[in-house]
Design a protein around this motif. Structure first.
Motif, PDB file in Angstrom:
ATOM      1  N   VAL A 203       4.829  -4.469  -0.785  1.00 36.66           N
ATOM      2  CA  VAL A 203       3.913  -3.344  -1.002  1.00 36.66           C
ATOM      3  C   VAL A 203       2.573  -3.707  -0.402  1.00 36.66           C
ATOM      4  N   GLU A 204       2.127  -2.902   0.531  1.00 40.87           N
ATOM      5  CA  GLU A 204       0.869  -3.218   1.188  1.00 40.87           C
ATOM      6  C   GLU A 204      -0.200  -2.232   0.761  1.00 40.87           C
ATOM      7  N   HIS A 205      -1.247  -2.785   0.227  1.00 46.98           N
ATOM      8  CA  HIS A 205      -2.382  -1.949  -0.174  1.00 46.98           C
ATOM      9  C   HIS A 205      -3.392  -1.949   0.957  1.00 46.98           C
ATOM     10  N   ALA A 206      -3.435  -0.863   1.640  1.00 51.86           N
ATOM     11  CA  ALA A 206      -4.429  -0.762   2.704  1.00 51.86           C
ATOM     12  C   ALA A 206      -5.784  -0.417   2.084  1.00 51.86           C
ATOM     13  N   ASP A 207      -6.832  -0.891   2.724  1.00 54.03           N
ATOM     14  CA  ASP A 207      -8.184  -0.616   2.212  1.00 54.03           C
ATOM     15  C   ASP A 207      -8.514   0.868   2.369  1.00 54.03           C
TER      16      ASP A 207
ATOM     17  N   THR B 195       1.685   1.506   1.227  1.00 55.20           N
ATOM     18  CA  THR B 195       2.927   1.555   1.995  1.00 55.20           C
ATOM     19  C   THR B 195       3.898   0.508   1.468  1.00 55.20           C
ATOM     20  N   VAL B 196       5.150   0.894   1.444  1.00 61.46           N
ATOM     21  CA  VAL B 196       6.189  -0.021   0.955  1.00 61.46           C
ATOM     22  C   VAL B 196       7.111  -0.362   2.107  1.00 61.46           C
ATOM     23  N   ASN B 197       7.176  -1.629   2.387  1.00 59.15           N
ATOM     24  CA  ASN B 197       8.097  -2.095   3.431  1.00 59.15           C
ATOM     25  C   ASN B 197       9.245  -2.847   2.787  1.00 59.15           C
ATOM     26  N   VAL B 198      10.358  -2.713   3.362  1.00 60.14           N
ATOM     27  CA  VAL B 198      11.528  -3.432   2.865  1.00 60.14           C
ATOM     28  C   VAL B 198      12.032  -4.345   3.975  1.00 60.14           C
TER      29      VAL B 198
END
Lengths: 97, 965
Positions: free
Chosen positions: A58-62, A70-73
């Motif tokens: 799970v990437e928390h963009a600023d 965004t969730v990457n698998v």
């Protein structure tokens, strides 16, 4: 069938039933595994073969509001894997149709 | 002048002084003495006098041992020349002096020689000498000196001089003692030195002569005798070798030895270096100056020889030193040089600081023995050798120069070559020697390094640790605890072709033992180590058993009177947890899954369910007319649980078989074992549900057990323990329920090229089922007779869609097995007269029935003959996108089908064969043409495809080569 009569006395008995079967393992750190269970022990250390590991990143963009990260698998395959028990959250047989 | 009748040398002194002052007139002497005595005395003189005398002898050479042994009483030098106060009296005294020294031994004269001579030296009539005494610094002042009325007669009577000379002086000559003292002692320092030098030179000469006479055999005693009198040191320059002064003081001698050794080493090194340089230089000049070269080479050769000898000598020296180092027992020598040091750095001896050596030398004569003798042993020899070699070299050179002229060119060359060879040989040998020496040294160093910690532990320590380690290894069931290693070892051993003795286990009576792991591969040290370990372990275990027995016997003393002491630490640990023992855990090793009931439970819900079913079936009619209670098929989880239980049983049985009692254990044990085994096998059979009616459920419980992959894997393991009729039952059951097996059900999923998890799983299951089927049940087919085979095939037809079964790999395998078995039987019938071994001859009825069943089989399969081929099915399923022949792995996939068709062809009648050929003609042609026209890339593929075709063609009595494309 009540559990006692079916010969299941402790939780590990359920895992034992899944020996040499494909199992689903949930791990800490947003990881999941599916693979054939070959061995386990009291620490829930597992030995799996033919494993597919799924990592959810799970990437928390600023500047992006909460909940819109965004969730990457990421997936990878391993032939044989030793899973240390302290990371295991759950072990289950894969759902059958 | 005596006080209380004691004589006193000072009296004499005072007399003398008085005489000197007064010029021989005794009338005034009283006053002077009196005055002096009173004024000068401070009480200290007494002590000074007493204490100061002791060192006089040594200081002035009175002691014999001191090297600078000038005899002060010696009168060789003319005392006449000396200024004398009273020459006339000296003259008088002289005869005494002359006769004294020779008669007296050196020591005694030295001992008895008091301060008089000294005093006389000081006594030079100068007023200062008097002044000095007046100051109280004089040694000669006597506490009770001031005698008011000194009487010369008395003083002379008791004077020490009279004692010294053993000749009482005449009373009328009071100063005779003084004059004699002067004559004896009044040497100047220069004179003393001169005399010492002369003496030393004399001795030196003598000793040198001695040494030249017997250079090597100089004994220790001689040395010692010489040492004390050795003269001036000569460290300035090292003397020529032959003239080496052995007569020096031990300290210098040693120093010089060390110095020389060092020098020699340096020389050696220099020589070597020079030799190498020379060699190189000469190589360059070789062609230009042959004549010169010849000489030089000879020279060189000699030098090489010299070098060789030097190396040899150096080694000998080292050896000697090492030996001597080892043999040195004197602590002083150990101080000087520890043996370890000398062993490690044998060469370094020569470089040790002379101070160390000298220090020892000064400490005492005894420790000198070894180094001295040692050096004496080799040094002259060494020098001689060198000189000899030098001489030889010179000679060779000379000869060469003499002979060089007349020699022809060719001879020279030949000789040169020869010499070259010799030189090379010598060089090689030197190198070899050096290398081996180096190697040896390195090895020694390594060993030393490794053995640093040797013997830190005593044997009992080691035993103790071994005991602890072994006690960890001993188990009650060595084979099972070491199971995988044992199995692996057995496999390895069988692979290596070693006849397997039984398990690698060390057993101790009652089952306990130690697993030894897989057999050793290499020979050498390890096996013997293993054997030793085994022996040790056995001993330890036996000891432990003895102790155990002891303990038991001790326990048997219970109730006896008296005190018995037990070992408290042997007591079992106190139980802390109270676990309910009634909870069911039948097998401790596998307590997870307790007994899974063989029969379905009749409890609650499911019982009602079944009852309802019974009712339903009773209402429904005759489907289950024989009173079979139809049940729900086993659920996946139930099957898994049963399987776990079955695995436990199989493991138990396997273990039981390993524990089969030996014949000598008696029949009871054997019987008990058999009973137990039978019970387990029976459990296994019930667990497998082989006897449950076919109609009980779909799928049959047994087939349900085969669903999970581990259930399939269980088959071959179970079959090993089952009697053959049970295997037949199993086979029948499998055939009857073949369509229920998941592999057969799912086989259409295999007929696609899509890569999916499902397909992969099915494929895996299919493979596992096939292999386990081939391993377990199918061999049973090979023992069946024709009627049985016919019956089984009929059963297959009755319960299954044979066309579908034939499209699965296991089904094809099954059918092929049937056909080939029948083929065998038929061949056996054909050769009946020869093989009477075939007991049950199939009667014609069986044959006819078989033919009927086969015809049915043919008819069922005939329409879809091509569809038997997986490659064609795949091609068809792909919708034509993948034409036949382009399916990857076609040949491997299709091979079983070709084999099956070949088997069919063998059994077929003419019409059937024709049908087969017609049906397969196109396929065969396509295969052959694809091979012939080179559609197939690899040779391997081509061979396979042609092989497949030929399998079928040959069964028809044809060959692929006959086919014209």
């Amino acid at each position: 069938m009540d559990p006692a009569s079916s010969g299941i006395q402790e939780p590990f008995d359920l895992i034992r039933l899944s020996l040499s079967e494909r199992v689903f393992v949930k791990l800490r750190g947003d990881r999941e595994l599916t693979g054939v269970l070959h061995a386990y022990d009291g620490h829930m250390n597992l030995i799996l073969s033919d494993v597919e590991e799924t990592i959810v990143i799970v990437e928390h963009a600023d500047g992006v509001p909460e909940g819109q990260a965004t969730v990457n698998v990421a997936k990878r395959k391993v032939d044989m894997l030793f899973v240390r028990g302290d990371g295991v959250i759950l072990v289950s047989p894969p759902s059958r149709t | 002048m005596s006080y209380f009748g004691f004589d006193n040398p000072i009296d004499l002194e005072s007399e003398k002084r008085k005489f000197l002052e007064s010029g021989g007139q005794g009338s005034r002497e009283d006053i002077a003495v009196y005055t002096w005595g009173e004024q000068g005395y401070d009480g200290l003189g007494d002590e000074l006098h007493e204490g100061g005398d002791e060192l006089n002898d040594e200081t002035f050479g009175g002691v014999g041992e001191v090297g600078k042994d000038f005899d002060f009483s010696h009168t060789v030098l003319p005392s006449d020349d000396l200024p004398q106060a009273a020459p006339s009296r000296a003259q008088q005294a002289r005869p005494q002096v002359y006769e004294q020294p020779p008669s007296q031994p050196v020591q005694s004269s030295a001992a008895s020689r008091p301060t008089h001579s000294l005093e006389s030296v000081w006594d030079d009539k100068s007023p200062f000498s008097v002044l000095g005494r007046m100051n109280g610094a004089s040694r000669s002042t006597e506490p009770h000196h001031p005698s008011h009325t000194p009487s010369p007669s008395q003083s002379f009577k008791f004077s020490p001089f009279s004692a010294t000379s053993n000749e009482p002086l005449p009373a009328g000559q009071p100063l005779g003692g003084i004059s004699s003292g002067l004559s004896k002692g009044a040497y100047t320092l220069e004179e003393v030195e001169a005399e010492m030098r002369a003496q030393a030179a004399l001795q030196h000469q003598q000793q040198q002569q001695q040494q030249i006479a017997q250079p090597t055999s100089l004994t220790h005693t001689q040395m010692r005798a010489q040492i004390p009198r050795q003269g001036t040191p000569q460290h300035a320059a090292s003397p020529p070798p032959r003239m080496h002064p052995h007569s020096q003081s031990p300290r210098f001698h040693q120093q010089q030895q060390q110095h020389q050794i060092h020098l020699m080493h340096v020389q050696q090194q220099q020589q070597e270096r020079q030799l190498l340089d020379l060699a190189r230089h000469r190589e360059r000049q070789k062609l230009l100056q042959e004549q010169q070269l010849l000489q030089q080479q000879q020279q060189q050769q000699i030098m090489e020889q010299l070098r060789l000898e030097e190396i040899e000598r150096a080694r000998q020296i080292r050896l000697q030193q090492m030996q001597s180092a080892n043999h040195m027992h004197s602590p002083l020598l150990h101080q000087r040089q520890s043996p370890a040091l000398s062993e490690r750095h044998p060469r370094s001896v020569g470089r040790q600081s002379p101070a160390i050596m000298g220090g020892v030398g000064a400490l005492g004569g005894a420790p000198l023995e070894v180094p001295l003798q040692q050096s004496l042993a080799y040094m002259p020899h060494d020098i001689q050798l060198q000189q000899r070699l030098l001489a030889e070299m010179a000679q060779a050179e000379f000869l060469n120069s003499m002979q060089g002229g007349p020699q022809s060119e060719r001879e020279i060359r030949e000789e040169r070559e020869l010499q070259e060879m010799l030189r090379a040989e010598a060089m090689r040998k030197i190198m070899e020697a050096e290398r081996s020496d180096q190697k040896r040294r390195r090895k020694q160093g390594k060993i030393q390094h490794m053995s640093r910690y040797n013997d830190l532990m005593t044997q009992s320590d080691k035993d103790f640790i071994t005991r602890i380690q072994v006690s960890q290894l001993v188990t009650q069931d060595p084979y099972a605890d070491d199971f995988y290693a044992q199995v692996y070892g057995a496999i390895i051993r069988s692979r290596m072709g070693i006849q397997t003795q039984d398990d690698r286990i060390l057993k101790f009576g009652s089952g306990a033992g130690v697993g030894l792991g897989p057999g050793q591969k290499g020979s050498g040290r390890r096996p013997s180590a293993m054997q030793r370990m085994e022996a040790q372990v056995e001993r330890i275990v036996n000891n432990a058993k003895m102790r155990e027995k002891e303990k038991i016997s001790l326990n048997s003393l219970q109730g006896a009177l008296g005190k018995t002491s037990g070992r408290s630490y042997k007591a079992a640990p106190r139980q802390l947890l109270q676990v309910d023992a009634s909870s069911p855990s039948p097998s401790p090793a596998h307590a997870h899954i307790s007994k899974v009931d063989e029969e379905p439970r009749k409890d609650g819900m499911s019982a009602a369910h079944e009852a309802a079913k019974i009712g339903h079936q009773a209402l429904g009619g005759a489907a289950n007319s024989e009173g079979v209670i139809a049940k729900d098929p086993l659920k996946h989880r139930e099957a898994l649980m049963i399987l776990e239980r079955l695995y436990d049983l199989v493991l138990d049985i396997e273990q039981l078989r390993r524990d089969q009692p030996l014949p000598e254990d008696g029949f009871e044990a054997q019987d008990a074992w058999e009973v137990e085994l039978d019970a387990r096998v029976q459990q296994l059979l019930t667990g497998l549900r082989l006897h449950v009616y076919l109609e009980t459920s779909v799928p049959h419980p047994f087939i349900s057990l085969l669903m999970p992959i581990k259930g399939k894997r269980l088959l071959p393991r179970v079959v090993r323990h089952l009697p053959s009729e049970r295997i037949l039952t199993m086979l029948t059951l499998i055939i009857a329920c073949f369509h229920q097996v998941d592999v057969v059900v799912n086989s259409p999923k295999l007929d696609t090229l899509e890569e999916s998890k499902e397909r992969a799983e099915v494929e895996q299951h299919s493979e596992v089922f096939l292999s386990s089927l081939v391993q377990s049940v199918l061999p049973a087919i090979g023992k069946l007779d024709l009627s049985m085979l016919t019956g089984l095939l009929g059963m297959l037809f009755k319960h299954n869609d044979v066309a579908a079964v034939a499209r699965t790999p296991p089904g094809i395998a099954l059918l092929t097995m049937f056909l080939s078995r029948v083929q065998n039987i038929k061949e056996a019938i054909a050769s009946v007269p020869m093989t009477t071994a075939e007991p049950e001859l199939p009667d014609p009825i069986d044959e006819r029935r078989w033919q009927e069943v086969f015809d049915e089989l043919f008819n069922v399969l005939a329409p879809g003959l091509l569809l038997l081929f997986p490659s064609i099915r795949i091609s068809k399923n792909s919708g034509g996108s993948v034409p036949y022949g382009k399916v990857p792995g076609t040949d491997d996939m299709d091979q079983p089908i070709w084999q099956f068709l070949a088997a069919m062809a063998v059994h077929s009648s003419m019409e059937q064969q024709q049908y087969l050929v017609t049906a397969l003609r196109e396929l065969v042609l396509e295969n052959v043409s694809s091979v012939r026209r080179g559609f197939l890339a690899s040779e391997e593929e081509r061979e396979k495809r042609m092989g497949n075709v030929d399998i079928f063609m040959r069964a028809l009595g044809l060959d692929s080569s006959q086919i014209a494309v």
